[in-house]
Scaffold this motif. Structure first.
Motif, short mmCIF file in Angstrom:
data_model
loop_
_atom_site.label_atom_id
_atom_site.label_comp_id
_atom_site.label_asym_id
_atom_site.label_seq_id
_atom_site.Cartn_x
_atom_site.Cartn_y
_atom_site.Cartn_z
N TYR A 192 0.80 -1.22 0.00
CA TYR A 192 0.00 0.00 0.00
C TYR A 192 0.84 1.28 0.00
N PHE A 193 2.12 1.17 0.39
CA PHE A 193 2.97 2.35 0.53
C PHE A 193 4.11 2.30 -0.48
N ASP A 194 4.54 3.48 -0.93
CA ASP A 194 5.41 3.60 -2.09
C ASP A 194 6.88 3.86 -1.75
N TRP A 195 7.14 4.27 -0.55
CA TRP A 195 8.48 4.55 -0.06
C TRP A 195 8.39 4.59 1.46
N ALA A 196 9.52 4.71 2.13
CA ALA A 196 9.52 4.74 3.59
C ALA A 196 10.44 5.83 4.10
#
Length: 306
Positions: free
Chosen positions: A234-238
């Motif tokens: 669900y997330f594209d980077w951290a």
């Protein structure tokens, strides 16, 4: 989540501002990977004084293509008003405050080929924000220790937060931001005054991801290392804080393995520049993380690896 233990909070009150030299490290020019999707030109931007509630009344615009930062992207993070932001860093991405950043600064950085992420606290109430009065009192919890004027939110009651957070995301999109940095998205371990479960936090984070993507915005996982496996898709980077000092960076490796970058902030109240350069930079290179050194108040000071 602003990662710092309570004892360390007391310590930071006595630490004077650091006198490290400004970052003049030569960093490669912005990347232009083939995997980056094209974006539409920024829409006509509202005045910088537009409130989130007003932004939510703007006619819906076709969402632009999402820009996904590639591995190897470089990153600068500074919170403050537009006049305070140092735009001279040779990086691919600037991470700036939603409310304090004027649309003209964003468009100016875009003209230089930079991409801009939008900082929003989605898990705390901040009494100085222009939409502070929109939050129902029943979802405002205990004080967020170490951060005056800030209180935890009951994110388990998503229905009481949707209109507020959607208005904020609308304002991010209207100002021309390219992505979202949602702060305080791991409240299931915090002393909030509410009984927030792992499942509550997971549901809220997935909802935020879907809302960001619907507006053509990428979204980063901020800390929340124990939910990486459930949220990777669900997330594209951290973005991490203190993960090298706290020895938990490896938990974010699934992002690197999935071709998604990890930006790692380390702080001067925990380590000095020599330790950063000598110990942390080599470790970050091994992991494939982009690491940088900041003051914890996220002012202009910044050091990157040599």
């Amino acid at each position: 989540m602003k990662r710092i233990s309570i004892p360390l909070l007391a310590l930071t009150l006595f630490i004077t501002s650091c006198s490290f030299p400004a970052d003049n490290t030569s960093i490669p020019p912005p990347l232009q990977p083939a995997t980056v999707l094209p974006s539409t030109p920024p829409p006509t931007l509202p005045p910088a004084t537009l409130s989130p509630t007003e932004a939510s009344t703007i006619p819906t615009l076709p969402p632009k293509e999402i820009w996904y930062p590639p591995l190897g992207s470089t990153f600068s993070w500074q919170l403050g008003n537009s006049d305070e932001i140092n735009t001279s860093f040779d990086v691919d991405i600037y991470d700036l405050d939603l409310f304090e950043t004027e649309a003209s600064l964003i468009s100016g950085l875009h003209s230089q080929g930079k991409m801009i992420f939008c900082y929003i606290s989605v898990g705390s109430w901040e009494n100085w924000r222009p939409d502070a009065a929109d939050f129902p009192s029943e979802i405002i919890g205990k004080d967020y220790l170490g951060w005056p004027g800030e209180n935890w939110l009951d994110i388990s009651q998503i229905d009481l937060l949707t209109s507020i957070m959607r208005a904020r995301l609308d304002l991010c999109a209207a100002k021309g931001f390219d992505g979202i940095e949602p702060d305080n998205i791991d409240l299931h371990w915090a002393d909030t005054g509410f009984s927030i479960t792992y499942e509550d936090q997971l549901a809220y984070n997935i909802w935020l991801s879907e809302e960001a993507h619907a507006r053509g915005l990428s979204i980063g996982l901020k800390n929340d290392d124990d939910q990486v496996e459930d949220l990777l898709d669900y997330f594209d980077w951290a973005l991490t804080e203190d993960c090298f000092d706290g020895e938990w960076c490896e938990k974010l490796l699934p992002f690197i393995e999935a071709g998604k970058p990890v930006f790692a902030a380390e702080y001067t109240d925990m380590i000095d520049y020599e330790e950063f350069k000598g110990d942390i930079c080599p470790h970050a290179k091994e992991l494939g993380f982009y690491v940088f050194l900041k003051n914890r108040d996220l002012d202009e000071f910044r050091e990157a690896c040599p």
